[in-house]
Scaffold this active site. Structure first.
Site, mmCIF file in Angstrom:
data_model
loop_
_atom_site.group_PDB
_atom_site.id
_atom_site.type_symbol
_atom_site.label_atom_id
_atom_site.label_comp_id
_atom_site.label_asym_id
_atom_site.label_seq_id
_atom_site.Cartn_x
_atom_site.Cartn_y
_atom_site.Cartn_z
ATOM 1 N N GLU A 83 0.852 -1.191 0.000
ATOM 2 C CA GLU A 83 0.000 0.000 0.000
ATOM 3 C C GLU A 83 0.884 1.236 0.000
ATOM 4 O O GLU A 83 0.462 2.317 0.382
ATOM 5 C CB GLU A 83 -0.996 -0.025 1.151
ATOM 6 C CG GLU A 83 -0.448 -0.366 2.492
ATOM 7 C CD GLU A 83 -1.555 -0.498 3.519
ATOM 8 O OE1 GLU A 83 -2.312 0.455 3.685
ATOM 9 O OE2 GLU A 83 -1.640 -1.561 4.149
ATOM 10 N N CYS A 120 -3.732 -3.852 4.343
ATOM 11 C CA CYS A 120 -2.782 -4.862 4.845
ATOM 12 C C CYS A 120 -3.147 -6.286 4.467
ATOM 13 O O CYS A 120 -2.337 -7.193 4.634
ATOM 14 C CB CYS A 120 -2.680 -4.778 6.364
ATOM 15 S SG CYS A 120 -2.140 -3.181 6.929
ATOM 16 N N HIS A 244 -2.871 -10.278 11.903
ATOM 17 C CA HIS A 244 -2.316 -9.010 11.414
ATOM 18 C C HIS A 244 -1.981 -8.174 12.655
ATOM 19 O O HIS A 244 -2.822 -8.020 13.542
ATOM 20 C CB HIS A 244 -3.325 -8.275 10.525
ATOM 21 C CG HIS A 244 -2.931 -6.853 10.278
ATOM 22 N ND1 HIS A 244 -1.711 -6.519 9.744
ATOM 23 C CD2 HIS A 244 -3.553 -5.670 10.549
ATOM 24 C CE1 HIS A 244 -1.611 -5.196 9.670
ATOM 25 N NE2 HIS A 244 -2.721 -4.662 10.162
HETATM 26 P P1 HMG Z 1 -3.356 6.782 21.023
HETATM 27 O O1 HMG Z 1 -4.543 7.631 21.167
HETATM 28 O O2 HMG Z 1 -2.052 7.478 20.905
HETATM 29 O O3 HMG Z 1 -3.194 5.774 22.207
HETATM 30 O O4 HMG Z 1 -3.565 5.903 19.724
HETATM 31 P P2 HMG Z 1 -4.207 5.399 23.380
HETATM 32 O O5 HMG Z 1 -4.385 6.558 24.274
HETATM 33 O O6 HMG Z 1 -5.433 4.723 22.807
HETATM 34 O O7 HMG Z 1 -3.316 4.330 24.143
HETATM 35 C C1 HMG Z 1 -2.976 3.139 23.508
HETATM 36 C C2 HMG Z 1 -3.019 2.043 24.582
HETATM 37 O O8 HMG Z 1 -1.994 2.294 25.531
HETATM 38 C C3 HMG Z 1 -4.345 1.997 25.372
HETATM 39 O O9 HMG Z 1 -4.564 0.642 25.663
HETATM 40 C C4 HMG Z 1 -3.992 2.747 26.648
HETATM 41 O O10 HMG Z 1 -4.792 2.374 27.766
HETATM 42 C C5 HMG Z 1 -2.553 2.302 26.846
HETATM 43 P P3 HMG Z 1 -6.044 0.017 25.551
HETATM 44 O O11 HMG Z 1 -6.865 0.742 26.539
HETATM 45 O O12 HMG Z 1 -6.512 0.303 24.117
HETATM 46 O O13 HMG Z 1 -5.864 -1.442 25.803
HETATM 47 N N1 HMG Z 1 -1.735 3.238 27.657
HETATM 48 C C6 HMG Z 1 -0.885 2.835 28.614
HETATM 49 N N2 HMG Z 1 -0.569 1.610 29.090
HETATM 50 C C7 HMG Z 1 0.372 1.541 30.078
HETATM 51 N N3 HMG Z 1 0.978 2.643 30.616
HETATM 52 C C8 HMG Z 1 0.676 3.875 30.162
HETATM 53 C C9 HMG Z 1 -0.301 4.017 29.129
HETATM 54 N N4 HMG Z 1 -0.815 5.077 28.450
HETATM 55 C C10 HMG Z 1 -1.701 4.581 27.553
HETATM 56 N N5 HMG Z 1 1.276 4.935 30.705
HETATM 57 C C11 HMG Z 1 -4.087 4.242 18.147
HETATM 58 C C12 HMG Z 1 -3.701 4.511 19.586
HETATM 59 C C13 HMG Z 1 -4.166 2.743 17.896
HETATM 60 C C14 HMG Z 1 -5.451 4.874 17.853
HETATM 61 C C15 HMG Z 1 -3.003 4.892 17.212
HETATM 62 O O14 HMG Z 1 -1.759 4.293 17.427
HETATM 63 C C16 HMG Z 1 -3.333 4.823 15.745
HETATM 64 O O15 HMG Z 1 -4.100 5.623 15.201
HETATM 65 N N6 HMG Z 1 -2.706 3.857 15.004
HETATM 66 C C17 HMG Z 1 -2.903 3.694 13.585
HETATM 67 C C18 HMG Z 1 -4.155 2.911 13.256
HETATM 68 C C19 HMG Z 1 -4.037 1.459 13.696
HETATM 69 O O16 HMG Z 1 -2.957 0.907 13.840
HETATM 70 N N7 HMG Z 1 -5.197 0.791 13.851
HETATM 71 C C20 HMG Z 1 -5.225 -0.613 14.196
HETATM 72 C C21 HMG Z 1 -6.425 -1.320 13.583
HETATM 73 S S1 HMG Z 1 -6.551 -0.981 11.844
HETATM 74 C C22 HMG Z 1 -5.321 -1.978 11.135
HETATM 75 O O17 HMG Z 1 -4.767 -2.833 11.762
HETATM 76 C C23 HMG Z 1 -4.990 -1.703 9.712
HETATM 77 C C24 HMG Z 1 -3.676 -0.983 9.456
HETATM 78 O O18 HMG Z 1 -2.599 -1.873 9.638
HETATM 79 C C25 HMG Z 1 -3.673 -0.400 8.054
HETATM 80 C C26 HMG Z 1 -4.013 -1.296 6.881
HETATM 81 O O19 HMG Z 1 -4.763 -2.252 6.939
HETATM 82 O O20 HMG Z 1 -3.531 -0.932 5.824
HETATM 83 C C27 HMG Z 1 -3.456 0.177 10.395
#
Ligand code: HMG
Length: 445
Positions: A83, A120, A244
């Protein structure tokens, strides 16, 4: 029926790395554990200035062809899943073939080349295309190279920035494979979603939180479809379950949902009933919200049981070893997870022959696919030849300033003349632009 699957696999990481807790977290003013514990990531791989999707793909493919003693005429098909393509007409597979021809001195003129796009999941779709080509008997004894290659970069400041990565996985698909045989059964979960997309732009538009929910919804549908196709999903029947892996925290959620779904009505549910009760059934609730709340509570309790923790540590955690150190490789990510699990079994001295894997692929936009694989007797020799550790250790560790420069160097909208951080050796490199705007490559001894 012909046995078809992956005969060999090779991995190529970008030559640079960014330390997430040590370098990224302090600059973002975040607790390092957000990355290591929350997302489950320690580092990202990055491409040096002379690397891109073609160099990484060609490097992985050359290593694979050399160690399998293959000549170009043995290959009847080259499919690239990506991609991160830079050409809307000429497929990346032609660039990769051009690189390999430079080294071999013979050509792939009778190989069918293409490029697959569906975020992906395109890597798995390409495996499927190769499977069908071979199973139909149209391959005339020749093999397919399936290459998943991506530079998974996000815009600076995007929440996805912490999950970046760059690398390629090449898989050789063949009859009577040495590594894994594919199941005929498959399940799909697919819907028109706008959670992550790149409408003619380099960096993705992402609704990160929604993308997590869409991943889980499509994966559940794929699991149900796989079961409808006669596929077995009993969690104890699989040595590993590679998913994935955009980041390991995502897999933690998917595994919990999958396990809960699959244990419904099984002996495991009965065994755990004294400890956490039975799984709520939708028909027992008038209100959907109440049901969802009850099922969430049950899933949370389930993931706290020793039974679940042991299962996760044995079946899922080993699939994440490499991802933790490299970030998201988009199309290559689930294939990295499979390799990571097999590598872990090799290190532990486990005999996997005849054991089964349940593979959960996903691509935004959005589609999930589930199929099973059976590990073949040659797996140990194949996996033994991977040099992933060496590659990870040799990466150049970027400072924050250097990271900013490398991101700019790969940003199509920024003019940048950054020097490379590493010196290429025994690999393909980007060598500037040709007269028609094509990217050019050469092999460096
Ligand atoms: P964010 O807002 O920076 O992070 O974005 P958050 O606040 O949601 O925190 C992440 C996790 O860390 C949470 O865990 C927090 O609680 C934890 P959860 O509650 O979800 O289990 N956390 C902590 N843990 C321990 N100590 C701490 C602490 N602080 C926070 N101090 C987000 C996270 C995934 C939204 C961001 O990284 C993002 O936008 N990523 C890109 C999109 C993505 O990867 N999506 C995944 C599904 S889609 C997919 O897999 C397809 C893809 O590969 C593309 C394709 O197919 O081409 C992306």
């Amino acid at each position: 029926m012909t046995s078809v699957g992956i005969d060999a696999i090779e991995i190529w990481t970008g030559n640079l790395t960014l330390d997430l807790p040590g370098t990224f977290a302090p600059e973002k003013g975040e607790d390092p554990e957000k990355y290591t514990k929350g997302l489950g990531l320690h580092a990202s791989s990055f491409p040096d200035t002379y690397e891109d999707i073609v160099t990484m793909a060609a490097n992985a493919s050359l290593r694979l062809m050399e160690r399998k003693d293959l000549e170009p005429e043995d290959v009847g098909r080259i499919d690239v899943a990506t991609e991160s393509a830079f050409d809307n007409s000429k497929p990346v597979s032609t660039y990769v073939a051009g690189c390999l021809e430079e080294v071999y001195g013979s050509d792939f003129h009778h190989a069918n080349k293409g490029e697959r796009k569906f975020a992906c999941i395109a890597g798995t779709q390409s495996l499927n295309d190769a499977y069908n080509w071979i199973a139909s008997g149209r391959n005339r004894g020749r093999k397919a190279l399936v290459i998943a290659t991506d530079t998974a970069l996000y815009a600076r400041g995007d929440a996805g920035e912490a999950t970046q990565g760059a690398g390629a996985v090449t898989m050789l698909v063949d009859e009577d494979p040495d590594l894994v045989e594919f199941s005929a059964e498959q399940g799909y979960g697919s819907a028109d979603e706008t959670d992550f997309l790149k409408p003619n732009q380099q960096f993705p538009s992402v609704d990160g939180k929604r993308s997590v929910q869409v991943y889980l919804a499509r994966m559940r549908e794929a699991m149900e479809d796989f079961e409808a196709a006669g596929g077995d999903t009993h969690p104890d029947n699989f040595a590993y379950i590679p998913f994935h892996t955009p980041f390991p925290g995502m897999v933690r959620k998917a595994a919990a949902l999958g396990y809960r779904h699959a244990l419904r009505g099984t002996d495991i549910e009965s065994d755990l009933a004294d400890e956490i009760g039975r799984q709520p059934r939708p028909e027992a609730f008038d209100d959907q919200e109440e049901y969802l709340e009850a099922i969430k509570e049950y899933t949370d309790a389930l993931t706290e049981t020793d039974h679940y923790r042991d299962w996760y540590a044995r079946t899922v955690d080993p699939t994440l070893d490499v991802s933790r150190e490299v970030g998201n490789w988009y199309t290559a990510s689930v294939h990295l997870a499979r390799a990571s699990a097999l590598r872990s079994a090799l290190d532990a001295g486990t005999d996997l022959t005849g054991e089964r894997l349940l593979v959960g692929s996903y691509g935004s936009g959005a589609q999930a696919e589930i199929h099973a694989e059976t590990v073949q007797p040659g797996w140990r020799d194949e996996i033994h030849q991977l040099n992933v550790e060496e590659q990870l250790e040799e990466r150049y560790d970027l400072s924050w300033d250097e990271y900013e420069q490398v991101h700019d160097a790969h940003n199509h909208d920024v003019d940048s003349d950054v020097e490379s951080f590493t010196t290429p050796s025994g690999e393909f490199v980007f060598d500037g632009w040709g007269r028609m705007g094509e990217r050019q490559y050469r092999y460096v001894e």
